[in-house]
Write an enzyme that holds these catalytic residues in place. Structure first.
Site, PDB file in Angstrom:
ATOM      1  N   CYS A   1     -21.635  18.165 -51.598  1.00  0.00           N
ATOM      2  CA  CYS A   1     -20.816  19.268 -51.077  1.00  0.00           C
ATOM      3  C   CYS A   1     -21.241  20.567 -51.741  1.00  0.00           C
ATOM      4  O   CYS A   1     -21.100  21.641 -51.148  1.00  0.00           O
ATOM      5  CB  CYS A   1     -19.348  18.985 -51.322  1.00  0.00           C
ATOM      6  SG  CYS A   1     -19.002  18.507 -53.015  1.00  0.00           S
TER       7      CYS A   1
ATOM      8  N   GLU B   1     -10.655  18.641 -49.900  1.00  0.00           N
ATOM      9  CA  GLU B   1     -11.937  19.045 -50.475  1.00  0.00           C
ATOM     10  C   GLU B   1     -12.975  18.889 -49.381  1.00  0.00           C
ATOM     11  O   GLU B   1     -13.356  17.762 -49.040  1.00  0.00           O
ATOM     12  CB  GLU B   1     -12.292  18.189 -51.695  1.00  0.00           C
ATOM     13  CG  GLU B   1     -11.412  18.461 -52.902  1.00  0.00           C
ATOM     14  CD  GLU B   1     -11.615  19.842 -53.511  1.00  0.00           C
ATOM     15  OE1 GLU B   1     -12.402  20.643 -52.979  1.00  0.00           O
ATOM     16  OE2 GLU B   1     -10.965  20.119 -54.532  1.00  0.00           O
TER      17      GLU B   1
ATOM     18  N   GLY C   1     -11.029  17.883 -42.071  1.00  0.00           N
ATOM     19  CA  GLY C   1      -9.911  18.635 -42.653  1.00  0.00           C
ATOM     20  C   GLY C   1      -9.056  19.303 -41.587  1.00  0.00           C
ATOM     21  O   GLY C   1      -7.830  19.369 -41.703  1.00  0.00           O
TER      22      GLY C   1
ATOM     23  N   GLY D   1     -14.181  15.439 -47.307  1.00  0.00           N
ATOM     24  CA  GLY D   1     -15.106  15.222 -46.198  1.00  0.00           C
ATOM     25  C   GLY D   1     -15.416  16.534 -45.505  1.00  0.00           C
ATOM     26  O   GLY D   1     -15.302  17.606 -46.107  1.00  0.00           O
ATOM     27  N   SER D   2     -15.773  16.446 -44.260  1.00  0.00           N
ATOM     28  CA  SER D   2     -16.215  17.634 -43.520  1.00  0.00           C
ATOM     29  C   SER D   2     -15.030  18.534 -43.167  1.00  0.00           C
ATOM     30  O   SER D   2     -13.873  18.089 -43.138  1.00  0.00           O
ATOM     31  CB  SER D   2     -16.904  17.177 -42.238  1.00  0.00           C
ATOM     32  OG  SER D   2     -16.016  16.360 -41.501  1.00  0.00           O
TER      33      SER D   2
HETATM   34  P1  NAD Z   1     -16.520  12.929 -42.856  1.00  0.00           P
HETATM   35  O1  NAD Z   1     -15.617  14.102 -42.642  1.00  0.00           O
HETATM   36  O2  NAD Z   1     -17.275  12.426 -41.703  1.00  0.00           O
HETATM   37  O3  NAD Z   1     -15.645  11.679 -43.393  1.00  0.00           O
HETATM   38  C1  NAD Z   1     -14.931  11.750 -44.595  1.00  0.00           C
HETATM   39  C2  NAD Z   1     -13.798  10.731 -44.571  1.00  0.00           C
HETATM   40  O4  NAD Z   1     -12.779  11.161 -43.663  1.00  0.00           O
HETATM   41  C3  NAD Z   1     -14.202   9.336 -44.109  1.00  0.00           C
HETATM   42  O5  NAD Z   1     -13.555   8.377 -44.932  1.00  0.00           O
HETATM   43  C4  NAD Z   1     -13.687   9.274 -42.679  1.00  0.00           C
HETATM   44  O6  NAD Z   1     -13.399   7.974 -42.232  1.00  0.00           O
HETATM   45  C5  NAD Z   1     -12.413  10.092 -42.811  1.00  0.00           C
HETATM   46  N1  NAD Z   1     -11.920  10.698 -41.566  1.00  0.00           N
HETATM   47  C6  NAD Z   1     -12.637  11.340 -40.612  1.00  0.00           C
HETATM   48  N2  NAD Z   1     -11.825  11.831 -39.671  1.00  0.00           N
HETATM   49  C7  NAD Z   1     -10.557  11.509 -40.024  1.00  0.00           C
HETATM   50  C8  NAD Z   1      -9.258  11.742 -39.456  1.00  0.00           C
HETATM   51  N3  NAD Z   1      -9.100  12.412 -38.312  1.00  0.00           N
HETATM   52  N4  NAD Z   1      -8.160  11.274 -40.100  1.00  0.00           N
HETATM   53  C9  NAD Z   1      -8.302  10.612 -41.273  1.00  0.00           C
HETATM   54  N5  NAD Z   1      -9.499  10.336 -41.860  1.00  0.00           N
HETATM   55  C10 NAD Z   1     -10.616  10.792 -41.238  1.00  0.00           C
HETATM   56  O7  NAD Z   1     -17.488  13.321 -44.081  1.00  0.00           O
HETATM   57  P2  NAD Z   1     -18.790  12.575 -44.640  1.00  0.00           P
HETATM   58  O8  NAD Z   1     -19.902  12.701 -43.660  1.00  0.00           O
HETATM   59  O9  NAD Z   1     -18.428  11.213 -45.155  1.00  0.00           O
HETATM   60  O10 NAD Z   1     -19.119  13.475 -45.937  1.00  0.00           O
HETATM   61  C11 NAD Z   1     -19.836  14.676 -45.908  1.00  0.00           C
HETATM   62  C12 NAD Z   1     -18.901  15.883 -45.907  1.00  0.00           C
HETATM   63  O11 NAD Z   1     -17.994  15.811 -47.003  1.00  0.00           O
HETATM   64  C13 NAD Z   1     -19.661  17.186 -46.113  1.00  0.00           C
HETATM   65  O12 NAD Z   1     -19.110  18.162 -45.266  1.00  0.00           O
HETATM   66  C14 NAD Z   1     -19.411  17.523 -47.582  1.00  0.00           C
HETATM   67  O13 NAD Z   1     -19.541  18.886 -47.911  1.00  0.00           O
HETATM   68  C15 NAD Z   1     -18.008  17.029 -47.751  1.00  0.00           C
HETATM   69  N6  NAD Z   1     -17.704  16.752 -49.162  1.00  0.00           N
HETATM   70  C16 NAD Z   1     -16.879  17.625 -49.830  1.00  0.00           C
HETATM   71  C17 NAD Z   1     -16.596  17.412 -51.173  1.00  0.00           C
HETATM   72  C18 NAD Z   1     -15.703  18.366 -51.934  1.00  0.00           C
HETATM   73  O14 NAD Z   1     -15.226  17.996 -52.984  1.00  0.00           O
HETATM   74  N7  NAD Z   1     -15.480  19.562 -51.449  1.00  0.00           N
HETATM   75  C19 NAD Z   1     -17.126  16.294 -51.834  1.00  0.00           C
HETATM   76  C20 NAD Z   1     -17.935  15.413 -51.117  1.00  0.00           C
HETATM   77  C21 NAD Z   1     -18.211  15.661 -49.768  1.00  0.00           C
END
Ligand code: NAD
Length: 507
Positions: free
Chosen positions: A296, A262, A245, A240-241
């Site tokens: 991503c 990731e 992380g 995720g974002s």
């Molecule tokens: P996001 O960070 O909003 O959410 C991702 C996941 O994390 C969701 O399931 C969310 O519920 C969970 N989450 C959020 N905060 C949390 C916390 N404090 N504790 C535990 N879980 C939590 O991301 P998004 O909007 O769904 O996706 C887009 C982002 O993901 C972009 O930044 C993109 O670059 C990244 N991404 C990276 C990869 C990679 O492999 N590097 C792949 C796909 C997406």
């Protein structure tokens, strides 16, 4: 504005064929929406943190049984999962299109990645090798063995709503681990469908697969936090974002759990003087506009040599307004919707900042494809003189910032000069430039390509490497080691007990 066919009956028919019980699609607090039409497809019940904790405890029990099943037999379960995915490929891909907004070919590509990683993991189940190491002591044998780790938590993002789970789960399962998955709250339906396909595979596999081996937790951030905080989860793979992380990483570190993070990408490509401009145009266009800029690995920054700048950017300016934006279910459409209103607003805000920093913008306006709750945009091309703060920020939308360069060393330095390096490319036919780019002095990203764009990785390589986190490693290569525990075993087959060098201990 045109009226698109409703996504609701199509989604319910797909879910039924994929094995999801219709009774669970109503009555809950989590609205599962389609970015294609803006409709609510289902109202799902969310797991409470207490239910999440109980499910993780059950997964731990499943791991205790699963670790005793020989690894090649564990591989058989993953082979059956691959068969179920092959049989359901078109349906699951269509559901990805409805729930994540990907065009049909990209939805199919996502499910194909799931099938590929299953194939990979089946072979891996017979290759979880350790080394035999020369012992310094006589009549001793020393070896390393790889043991199952425990419960693997998977937290996934909306934009690869099923492939990311499979990269983790296929490896974790052959490694002898149980898996608990918290999918994005924006894409719960494809997760339910994937879990139903896993259940079919497990039923065919038989009683060796304990219940609780693969668990799905529907919900938002609080459910993800329950997974991150649970002491019986030794590894959390979170995608995720970078903001996410930053919250997850320190919590895992505080309890000495492993983190496979990731995160975001602010990916760049360099177009050198010798680049094949036809090939480069296709590579850049797909990487920047494909998946509506919501990968991503999407291309976000482009450095073009001054000698080819006008010719190449002129062609981009023609291509951009002509790219077909529309219903991702329709043939010929290349760019579907943004995931939601927040994504649209973030894009517009980024363009406002870019203009204020002197950027010249082509595109970026809203395209009225569907009703008011669906957010389609024309991809945006922004010519800008230098990397203003907004250029150095990952905006998860189709915005490509284009900059001119004179010296390759300066272009490489600029491409490396962001926090979130994940993937990168150079387009050149000059061997020295290509080799410099992939050398230690070149790109500092986890992925560095030559003559292909930064997006579209294969599962055989280790994916990822977002440099802010030190680089996560997922999918191929030796990524499997993250899902196992290494033990060094020393066996004395002699009659004496040599101690460490120089140590005596007579009793
Ligand atoms: P996001 O960070 O909003 O959410 C991702 C996941 O994390 C969701 O399931 C969310 O519920 C969970 N989450 C959020 N905060 C949390 C916390 N404090 N504790 C535990 N879980 C939590 O991301 P998004 O909007 O769904 O996706 C887009 C982002 O993901 C972009 O930044 C993109 O670059 C990244 N991404 C990276 C990869 C990679 O492999 N590097 C792949 C796909 C997406």
């Amino acid at each position: 504005m045109t009226t698109l066919p409703s996504a609701i009956p199509q989604a319910h028919a797909l879910l039924s064929r994929l094995g999801v019980d219709a009774a669970i699609l109503d009555g809950g607090t989590l609205a599962a929406c389609s970015p294609v039409t803006g409709e609510v497809l289902a109202q799902l019940v969310e797991a409470t943190p207490e239910q999440a904790t109980a499910a993780i405890d059950a997964a731990h029990d499943a791991y205790l049984a699963w670790r005793k099943v020989p690894a090649p037999r564990r591989g058989e379960l993953v082979r059956l999962l691959g068969e179920e995915l092959r049989a359901a490929k078109a349906d699951l891909a269509d559901l990805v299109t409805l729930e994540a907004g990907k065009v049909v070919s990209e939805g199919l590509g996502e499910v194909q990645e799931m099938i590929d990683i299953c194939d990979y993991a089946v072979g891996l189940s017979r290759q979880l090798f350790g080394l035999t190491i020369a012992s310094e002591r006589p009549d001793h044998r020393m070896m390393e063995t790889w043991r199952p780790l425990g419960v693997v938590g998977v937290i996934s993002a909306f934009n690869f709503p099923v492939a990311v789970w499979s990269w983790n789960a296929a490896l974790a399962l052959v490694c002898g681990d149980a898996v608990v998955w918290k999918p994005s709250e924006k894409t719960p339906l494809v997760a339910l469908a994937t879990q139903a396909l896993f259940a079919r595979a497990a039923a065919r596999f038989g009683p060796d697969a304990p219940s609780g081996l693969s668990t799905l937790l529907i919900g938002g951030r609080d459910v993800g936090e329950a997974l991150v905080d649970h002491p019986k989860v030794p590894l959390v793979s979170a995608t995720g974002s970078t903001a996410m992380g930053r919250q997850v990483g320190p919590k895992l570190a505080a309890r000495f759990a492993r983190a496979l993070l990731e995160l975001g990408g602010n990916n760049a490509a360099i177009v050198a003087p010798s680049a094949d401009l036809d090939l480069t145009l296709r590579g850049v266009a797909f990487a920047a506009m494909g998946t509506a800029g919501q990968r991503c690995t999407s291309l976000r920054r482009l450095f073009v040599h001054e000698s080819v700048y006008d010719a190449f950017v002129g062609r981009l300016k023609i291509a951009y307004p002509n790219v077909p934006v529309g219903d991702p279910r329709a043939a010929g459409v290349l760019v579907g919707p943004l995931i939601d209103k927040a994504a649209y607003e973030a894009m517009q805000s980024a363009l406002t900042h870019a203009r204020a920093a002197g950027g010249r913008v082509v595109g970026g306006e809203r395209a009225r494809v569907a009703g008011p709750d669906a957010y389609y945009v024309a991809p945006a091309l922004v010519e800008i003189d230098a990397q203003a703060p907004i250029v150095r920020h990952e905006t998860f939308a189709p915005i490509l910032y284009v900059m001119k360069y004179a010296e390759l060393a300066d272009a490489i330095a600029a491409q490396n000069d962001v926090a979130q390096g994940l993937s990168s490319s150079i387009f050149t036919l000059d061997l020295r430039e290509a080799e410099l780019f992939v050398s230690g002095e070149g790109s500092d990203c986890g992925i560095a390509n030559v003559n292909i764009g930064p997006s579209g990785a294969e599962i055989g390589g280790a994916f990822g490497g977002e440099k802010e986190t030190g680089g996560g490693r997922e999918a191929g290569s030796d990524s499997w080691k993250t899902y196992m525990r290494r033990a060094t075993n020393t066996v004395n087959y002699g009659t004496t007990l040599p101690l460490a060098q120089g140590v005596t201990f007579d009793v």
